[in-house]
Design a protein around this motif. Structure first.
Motif, PDB file in Angstrom:
ATOM      1  N   ASP A   1     -14.520  -6.255  24.984  1.00 23.44           N
ATOM      2  CA  ASP A   1     -14.537  -5.271  26.070  1.00 23.44           C
ATOM      3  C   ASP A   1     -15.262  -5.866  27.265  1.00 23.44           C
ATOM      4  O   ASP A   1     -15.789  -6.983  27.203  1.00 23.44           O
ATOM      5  CB  ASP A   1     -15.199  -3.957  25.623  1.00 23.44           C
TER       6      ASP A   1
ATOM      7  N   GLN B   1      -7.281  -2.065  30.426  1.00 19.32           N
ATOM      8  CA  GLN B   1      -7.642  -0.849  29.700  1.00 19.32           C
ATOM      9  C   GLN B   1      -8.338  -1.207  28.395  1.00 19.32           C
ATOM     10  O   GLN B   1      -7.714  -1.688  27.454  1.00 19.32           O
ATOM     11  CB  GLN B   1      -6.395   0.002  29.431  1.00 19.32           C
TER      12      GLN B   1
ATOM     13  N   ASP C   1     -13.975  -0.862  30.979  1.00 17.39           N
ATOM     14  CA  ASP C   1     -12.635  -1.364  31.253  1.00 17.39           C
ATOM     15  C   ASP C   1     -12.693  -2.608  32.117  1.00 17.39           C
ATOM     16  O   ASP C   1     -13.745  -2.976  32.655  1.00 17.39           O
ATOM     17  CB  ASP C   1     -11.787  -0.283  31.926  1.00 17.39           C
TER      18      ASP C   1
END
Length: 426
Positions: A336, A357, A362
């Motif tokens: 992430d 995404q 994000d």
């Protein structure tokens, strides 16, 4: 080890993953290691491969060993409740190994750990080449490397990697012993790889002490750390003497690329031997009418870019890593945006492939943070990857600080083109 053999890779992987998963499941502290060995079999052109998984887990009591390979068998009832599992894995692994011409066996000491191993017979593939061996390790041959790590396995792996590159490793688990080697001048090194977390003295303190030794500790120092987070960042700030950073587990191709980079501009350290007295040679007269011979320098191939892949989907991770591998790039992975920022703070990258995404943080938010925290010339180039191939998406990515953009599903030719465009500017 042979470079390639012929066999059922899927079944070997199935047995290996089962043994490794068991080792991890039953090991609360310590380590799990895999040793692979090969030896000739009685059949010509066929080798016997042995895979041995060692752990420091709970071990197996003597009374449970007889039924360890039985169907639906666990070492005891409490293990079934605590650890789960059907008890089929070892029985299936034993059968698969036997079908591949091998066997399964184990040894165990309660409270100290276990060793599970299996063997298979496989014909060698003649003429196969190792893509890692093909990489240019010229600047590393003969260079002396100091390895300091309190973990025996880590030292053994780093020593094996550097030896295979033609280097001369010297390792120790004691930072004080390493310091004395350099201080006394008995050992001369061209580069050092230091673990960060060591009980006697951490890597940052050792690096600082090495730098204070007059004329002896001024070689490149690489920090090896298991942390991608705050600890690694703080160590980088506290010890600016580090030349580069490696995140464990260390991959051989990444280690070789990094060492080539840091040593290409560093002359080899001189051995501590007295220099012979050489009489100056007479200077030959120069005929100014002769033209100087043309010298054509052959540039060394540029090392592959340092790439970080940021993707939360497991399947997308596998596909992207496989594409990058085909392009000769071994990328690091973050799940992430937050992990990506931590990775960039720990290790220098040339390019970041960023999914848009993702949970936690994000890709667009991560890009804004990276662009705010680092100057353009200090940060890696950011390439967005998104399945939202709609009008305006590319502009949103660029507004967030992305340097380039590729649409999912990513095609290898498009990925190669994006990497080429941005690697030249990194």
């Amino acid at each position: 080890m042979p470079t390639a053999v012929e066999g059922d890779a899927g079944r070997v992987k199935q047995v290996l993953v089962n043994l490794l998963a068991n080792a991890v499941k039953f090991t609360e502290r310590g380590e799990v290691t895999l040793h692979v060995d090969a030896r000739p079999s009685e059949r010509g052109g066929v080798v016997e491969l042995t895979f041995a998984v060692h752990d420091t887990g709970i071990g197996i009591a003597e009374e449970h060993r007889a039924r360890i390979f039985g169907v639906f068998s666990q070492v005891d009832a409490s293990s079934t409740r605590r650890f789960g599992g059907s008890g089929l894995g070892l029985a299936i692994s034993k059968r698969l190994a036997e079908m591949m011409g091998g066997k399964v066996w184990f040894d165990s000491t309660p409270g100290r750990g276990s060793m599970f191993a299996f063997s298979v017979l496989a014909p060698k593939v003649e003429g196969a080449t190792d893509r890692i061996e093909r990489r240019d390790a010229g600047p590393l041959v003969g260079r002396r490397v100091l390895i300091v790590d309190d973990n025996d396995t880590n030292r053994r792996i780093l020593s094996a990697f550097t030896s295979a590159m033609g280097m001369v490793p010297r390792d120790t688990g004691s930072p004080r012993e390493a310091l004395e080697w350099v201080r006394s001048g008995a050992q001369v090194f061209d580069v050092a790889i230091l673990d960060f977390q060591m009980p006697e003295m951490d890597g940052a303190e050792l690096a600082e002490r090495l730098r204070t030794l007059p004329g002896r500790g001024h070689f490149p120092i690489v920090l090896a750390t298991s942390s991608l987070g705050r600890t690694a960042r703080e160590s980088a700030i506290a010890a600016p003497g580090f030349t580069a950073y490696l995140v464990k587990p260390v991959k051989r191709v990444q280690l070789q690329t990094l060492l080539v980079r840091v040593l290409s501009e560093t002359p080899a350290a001189a051995q501590p031997t007295p220099a012979p007295i050489v009489e100056p040679a007479p200077i030959a007269p120069v005929d100014e009418t002769d033209e100087a011979p043309a010298v054509v320098a052959t540039p060394e191939p540029a090392p592959p870019p340092r790439v970080l892949l940021v993707e939360d989907n497991k399947m997308n991770q596998k596909v992207a890593l496989a594409m990058l591998s085909r392009l000769g790039i071994e990328a690091d992975l973050a799940a992430d945006g937050r992990e990506a920022i931590q990775a960039i703070a720990t290790k220098p990258y040339d390019l970041v492939l960023m999914d848009v995404q993702m949970p936690v943080m994000d890709g667009l938010t991560a890009a804004r943070v990276i662009c705010h925290r680092w100057k353009p010339e200090e940060r890696p180039r950011l390439i967005a990857m998104t399945a939202n191939a709609m009008s305006g998406d590319e502009q949103r990515c660029r507004d967030a600080g992305m340097d380039d953009y590729v649409s999912k599903p990513v095609r290898i030719d498009e990925l190669a083109a994006a990497l080429k465009r941005n690697a030249s500017r990194a």
